[in-house]
Design a protein around this motif. Sequence first.
Motif, short mmCIF file in Angstrom:
data_model
loop_
_atom_site.label_atom_id
_atom_site.label_comp_id
_atom_site.label_asym_id
_atom_site.label_seq_id
_atom_site.Cartn_x
_atom_site.Cartn_y
_atom_site.Cartn_z
N ALA A 186 -0.23 1.34 -7.66
CA ALA A 186 -0.81 0.98 -6.38
C ALA A 186 -1.86 -0.12 -6.50
N LYS A 246 0.84 -1.20 0.00
CA LYS A 246 0.00 0.00 0.00
C LYS A 246 0.88 1.25 0.00
N SER A 247 0.44 2.24 -0.72
CA SER A 247 1.15 3.53 -0.80
C SER A 247 2.63 3.36 -1.14
#
Length: 354
Positions: free
Chosen positions: A220, A198-199
Amino acid sequence: MREDLIGAEILDWYDAHARQLPWRVPPGSAERADPYRVWMSEIMLQQTTVAAVKAYFERFTTRWPTVGDLAAADDAAVMGEWAGLGYYARARNLLKCARVVVADHGGTFPRTEAELLTLPGIGPYTAAAIASIAFDEPAPVMDGNIERVMARLFAVEAPLPGSKPVLKDHATRLTPQSRPGDHAQALMDLGATICTPKSPACGICPVIEHCAARAAGIAAELPRKSPKKAKPVRFGYAYIARKPDGAILLETRPDRGLLGGMLAIPTSDWSDAPAEDPPVDTQWHDPDLEVRHTFTHFHLRMALRVASVAQDATPTRGAFVPLAQFSPKTLPTVFRKAFDLSRGVSVDGARRNG
């Protein structure tokens, strides 16, 4: 896409930013990584985080510094040290593998991916990791971090696990003949610290200019995954029996099956409709408490049963262990939960205040 250029940039980044881990040698070092320590770390890291593994790795390699030491170890001692790390088949296979290495290979790990695959408990990922990191064989290493990096770098939109062969093809072409072990560890670090699930920190990625998913604005979102089936729930009973002197009833689970060979709190079977199966004939109390634990393939909910038995009580299975010889740390997590839960219960099954 220039695979050689990407590989060089990843290695340059690794030389400057490699994680310092107890089983590694510095990047570009003339020192050869110890295959025993590489093997040990990779087995422990399966389905487990680096943070959780470090202390276990240090304890194991301090207590058993060579594969010969581990091969000669007592099974119960190894299983006890493993307690809490989970996925206990790994510990059983650790012993099996060590003993095969000593018995069939003179205490020296085979040097090739193909030979390593013949050892107990070593699959394609672990074999490739040992071969590349310890023996400089250009074997493509594929773990979750590297699959994610490959999916994003080459914009592979097909979902996992079906896309695994395609991702491995990309990793194979990217693997260099020189420093393949450092390359593999660089990709692991890249996935763990920058190309995260994530991110992702694309702005500081050393290969951002080559990333097809970044260019398409879908980094992402990758890798995509096929929907998972809901885990079933199984039920059971956990039995905590103590003698007046504090001795607690424990058993060793059968070698085969889930948590095989581990020290355990006695339980019933785990199923949709388990039958009570107390391990000693006595008056059992129901404190209305439940142990909950999640395994890889199912959720478990066990009703707690407690009893205080006579000093001369004889169980139908297991044995009473004196309090001075028992450490809850030697229990797998699910049984340690049961033990901890029982601490808040009196001998008649009533919950203690506080």
